[in-house]
Design an enzyme around this catalytic site. Structure first.
Site, PDB file in Angstrom:
ATOM      1  N   ASP A  80     -10.921  -8.037   8.279  1.00  0.00           N
ATOM      2  CA  ASP A  80     -12.259  -8.295   7.725  1.00  0.00           C
ATOM      3  C   ASP A  80     -12.692  -9.739   8.001  1.00  0.00           C
ATOM      4  OD1 ASP A  80     -11.953  -5.712   6.677  1.00  0.00           O
ATOM      5  OD2 ASP A  80     -12.961  -6.216   4.803  1.00  0.00           O
ATOM      6  N   LYS A 116       4.013 -14.957   5.629  1.00  0.00           N
ATOM      7  CA  LYS A 116       4.108 -15.963   4.572  1.00  0.00           C
ATOM      8  C   LYS A 116       5.586 -16.240   4.321  1.00  0.00           C
ATOM      9  CE  LYS A 116       1.795 -18.468   1.566  1.00  0.00           C
ATOM     10  NZ  LYS A 116       0.871 -19.561   1.937  1.00  0.00           N
ATOM     11  N   TYR A 133       0.811  -1.214   0.000  1.00  0.00           N
ATOM     12  CA  TYR A 133       0.000   0.000   0.000  1.00  0.00           C
ATOM     13  C   TYR A 133       0.849   1.271   0.000  1.00  0.00           C
ATOM     14  CZ  TYR A 133      -3.898  -3.082   1.238  1.00  0.00           C
ATOM     15  OH  TYR A 133      -4.837  -4.067   1.245  1.00  0.00           O
ATOM     16  N   ASP A 163      -2.365 -17.594   5.646  1.00  0.00           N
ATOM     17  CA  ASP A 163      -3.537 -18.273   5.070  1.00  0.00           C
ATOM     18  C   ASP A 163      -4.164 -19.206   6.107  1.00  0.00           C
ATOM     19  OD1 ASP A 163      -1.230 -19.804   4.919  1.00  0.00           O
ATOM     20  OD2 ASP A 163      -1.587 -20.527   2.879  1.00  0.00           O
ATOM     21  N   ASP A 216      -5.155  -5.958   6.506  1.00  0.00           N
ATOM     22  CA  ASP A 216      -6.389  -5.486   5.878  1.00  0.00           C
ATOM     23  C   ASP A 216      -7.351  -6.673   5.731  1.00  0.00           C
ATOM     24  OD1 ASP A 216      -8.173  -3.833   4.560  1.00  0.00           O
ATOM     25  OD2 ASP A 216      -7.157  -3.974   2.624  1.00  0.00           O
TER      26      ASP A 216
HETATM   27  C1  IPM Z   1      -9.338  -0.339   5.384  1.00  0.00           C
HETATM   28  C2  IPM Z   1      -9.675  -0.014   3.959  1.00  0.00           C
HETATM   29  C3  IPM Z   1      -8.550   0.797   3.388  1.00  0.00           C
HETATM   30  C4  IPM Z   1      -7.317  -0.047   3.506  1.00  0.00           C
HETATM   31  C5  IPM Z   1      -8.709   1.278   1.941  1.00  0.00           C
HETATM   32  C6  IPM Z   1      -9.955   2.081   1.765  1.00  0.00           C
HETATM   33  C7  IPM Z   1      -7.496   2.054   1.476  1.00  0.00           C
HETATM   34  O1  IPM Z   1      -9.914  -1.175   3.244  1.00  0.00           O
HETATM   35  O2  IPM Z   1      -9.132   0.600   6.169  1.00  0.00           O
HETATM   36  O3  IPM Z   1      -9.260  -1.502   5.747  1.00  0.00           O
HETATM   37  O4  IPM Z   1      -7.127  -0.986   2.753  1.00  0.00           O
HETATM   38  O5  IPM Z   1      -6.539   0.213   4.398  1.00  0.00           O
HETATM   39 MN    MN Z   2     -10.043  -2.958   4.541  1.00  0.00          MN
END
Ligand code: IPM
Ligand code: MN
Length: 321
Positions: free
Chosen positions: A218, A159, A115, A190, A214
């Site tokens: 999630d 990894k 990123y 993973d 990231d």
């Molecule tokens: C998060 C989001 C951001 C990231 C994006 C919007 C740049 O997905 O905060 O998790 O990947 O960091």
């Molecule tokens: Mn995210």
């Protein structure tokens, strides 16, 4: 006087942040809230999504409460979220996931890896460089160790079986943990994603590089009922920005059904960061009380609107303060 910047941003940021800002004014009427518009809507109106004067303002406040910014449809402006993290030196992304058998904190490196914006697109190939530095790894490992020291233990996700950069990351992070006397283990990212779902009780603080963090955060949101509930802190040596993990969610924006919990819990993290753990606790308890009573937004199977849920939290809060 304590001053915080409040940035709603786009999409559901405009719906959930006002709820969190109201909670902050109930808890800290003595704090000044400075509103700032950033993002897609502003870019459409004025041609800029974020500029130097905005950064100056954001650097002048004690903390930032941030909603979400929609990405430019065709890359007309660079990601505002990434630009802010870079400009304010917010190298640590702290994402606690508490509930449904999980009590863990993802510590995500927030400035390097894929990123960092080192990209080239040519006619027949595209390349995104994934750089991991010693300095970057040491500072995020120290952050993770500090957190783990007050909790149970530290797991490093990586990894290293495939990537040289991950062997580098793992070795440095292990060294920092050894130096700080923090119990550490590690796992392939993973396998870790699956195991965090199956046996969350085995995990506490999890240290990962940028993209792994990231994704993992999630994935782990599964335990608490999705992204509508996950708060985060972006921290650096000088500045701090608090934001829900979810984005602007254009698919549900404008319908008044977004869950403001992640924004409220982000405000609780902000309160704690600015030295008011009592207010943070009151805010979290109010959110829990309302959720427990079964007043919920549609993402959690309920029928409450953003406003109804927010009002219920504020009523509960007002009874406590
Ligand atoms: C998060 C989001 C951001 C990231 C994006 C919007 C740049 O997905 O905060 O998790 O990947 O960091
Ligand atoms: Mn995210």
């Amino acid at each position: 006087m304590t001053r915080i910047a409040v940035v709603e941003g786009d999409g559901i940021g405009k719906e959930v942040i006002p709820v969190a800002a109201r909670a902050l004014s109930v808890l800290r009427p003595d704090w000044e809230q400075v509103r700032l518009e950033l993002g897609f809507e502003r870019w459409r109106r004025t041609g800029t999504a974020l500029d130097d004067r905005d950064l100056e303002l954001l650097r002048s406040v004690d903390a930032v409460l941030f909603g979400a910014v929609q990405s430019a449809p065709n890359g007309e402006y660079p990601s505002v979220v990434l630009a802010l993290r870079r400009a304010l030196g917010l190298f640590a992304n702290i994402r606690p996931i508490r509930g449904g058998g999980a009590d863990l904190v993802v510590v995500r490196e927030n400035s390097e890896g894929l990123y960092a914006g080192r990209e080239r697109v040519e006619a027949d190939r595209a390349c995104t460089e994934r750089v991991i530095t010693r300095t970057g790894t040491e500072r995020i490992a120290r952050t993770a160790c500090r957190l783990a020291a007050g909790r149970r233990h530290l797991t490093i996700g990586h990894k290293a079986n495939v990537l040289a950069a991950d062997r580098f990351f793992l070795e440095i992070a292990r060294g920092v943990a050894a130096g700080e006397g923090v119990a550490v283990d590690d796992a392939f990212i993973d396998a870790l994603c699956l195991d965090v779902l199956r046996r969350p009780e085995r995990y506490d603080v999890i240290l990962v590089e940028n993209m792994f963090g990231d994704i993992l955060s999630d994935v782990a949101a599964f335990h608490v009922g999705g992204l509508g509930l996950l708060p985060s802190a972006n921290l650096g040596d000088r500045y701090a920005l608090f934001e829900p993990v979810h984005g602007s969610a254009p698919d549900i924006a404008g319908r008044g059904i977004a869950n403001p919990t992640a924004a409220l819990l982000s405000a609780a993290m902000l309160l704690e960061h600015l030295g008011d753990p009592r207010a943070a606790h009151l805010l979290r308890s109010s959110v829990e009380t309302v959720l427990f009573r079964g007043e919920r937004t549609p993402d959690l199977g309920g029928t409450a609107t953003t406003m109804e849920f927010g009002d219920a939290v504020l009523v509960s809060l007002q009874k406590m303060v």
